[in-house]
Design a protein around this motif. Structure first.
Motif, PDB file in Angstrom:
ATOM      1  N   MET A 136       0.838  -1.199   0.000  1.00 45.17           N
ATOM      2  CA  MET A 136       0.000   0.000   0.000  1.00 45.17           C
ATOM      3  C   MET A 136       0.872   1.248   0.000  1.00 45.17           C
ATOM      4  SD  MET A 136      -2.792  -1.626  -0.078  1.00 45.17           S
ATOM      5  CE  MET A 136      -3.986  -0.285   0.031  1.00 45.17           C
ATOM      6  N   MET A 147       4.799   5.505  -5.539  1.00 44.35           N
ATOM      7  CA  MET A 147       3.442   5.036  -5.823  1.00 44.35           C
ATOM      8  C   MET A 147       3.417   4.096  -7.018  1.00 44.35           C
ATOM      9  SD  MET A 147       1.039   8.349  -4.923  1.00 44.35           S
ATOM     10  CE  MET A 147       1.839   9.501  -6.056  1.00 44.35           C
ATOM     11  N   ASP A 196      -5.441   4.362  -4.866  1.00 47.05           N
ATOM     12  CA  ASP A 196      -5.275   3.880  -3.495  1.00 47.05           C
ATOM     13  C   ASP A 196      -6.589   3.334  -2.944  1.00 47.05           C
ATOM     14  OD1 ASP A 196      -3.992   3.681  -0.807  1.00 47.05           O
ATOM     15  OD2 ASP A 196      -5.355   5.329  -0.339  1.00 47.05           O
TER      16      ASP A 196
END
Length: 231
Positions: A136, A147, A196
């Protein structure tokens, strides 16, 4: 002469012959290839030609050559990472050509990732959940490279949770080629927050063994990426 074909070099012909024996299963992983002198006699080529053929097969990770009294050339055992790397190279070359476009890549992701999400929900272990949580990211704090890496790691972890190594083999290369968010010049301001949120939703379904919910989230995730790429 017009219309004539160029015959491949002798070492390539021998390598092709040995490769066919390996891929057909006549030569099994771990099995020793005939020694160089025998290959010379069998193929009617020089020892240097045999060695060049063996070097070619070694570069393709099909054989492993060792030295010493018990040495020789042996059929390599399949290595998922090497196979994945080779597939990644091929996909990258295709994606850089005019033959494969973004729509093709997203279509492949749909075919692989949506059923993988359902299987992951059905088969995951506690160890898989740990791996997924570790992939995550925080869209408010993390940089783009972080990311992007987390995105790839998350989908690789989903593939791993299917407990089918072929899903991992196919999924990993998809995140080594430039497409989707990597080729979109101007992403929406909430893009990574949406990614996300999808990942967290998918994790919840996988944790709860909810295959249908996982597949629906996977489908929605790809629909969003496709919509952004089409802007």
């Amino acid at each position: 002469m017009a219309g004539s074909t160029v015959r491949p070099p002798a070492y390539q012909l021998l390598a092709d012959e040995l490769r066919e024996e390996i891929t057909s299963g006549r030569l099994q992983p771990g099995e020793r290839l005939p020694p160089e002198p025998e290959l010379c006699v069998r193929s009617g080529v020089s020892r240097s030609t045999v060695r060049e053929a063996l070097r070619l097969l070694a570069s393709q990770h099909l054989i492993v050559t060792t030295r010493g009294v018990t040495g020789g050339s042996f059929v390599a055992h399949p290595d998922a990472q090497q196979l994945s790397d080779a597939l990644s190279t091929g996909l990258t070359l295709l994606s850089n050509s005019a033959e494969v476009g973004l729509a093709d890549l997203l279509e492949l992701r749909r075919a692989v990732e949506i059923p993988a999400a359902g299987l992951a929900a059905e088969r995951r272990t506690d160890a898989h959940l740990v791996e997924l949580r570790g992939a995550m990211f925080d869209p408010d704090l993390d940089e783009l490279d972080t990311m992007m890496a987390a995105h790839a790691a998350f989908h690789s972890a989903i593939a791993s949770a299917t407990c089918n190594p072929l899903f991992e083999l196919v999924t990993r290369p998809l995140y080594h080629i430039g497409y989707g968010e990597e080729v979109v010049d101007a992403l929406p301001g909430d893009y990574w927050a949406r990614i996300d949120a999808d990942h967290r939703d998918l994790l919840t379904h996988v944790r709860n063994h909810d295959a249908m919910g996982a597949m629906e989230t996977g489908r929605r995730h790809l629909d969003y990426i496709a919509a952004v790429a089409a802007r």
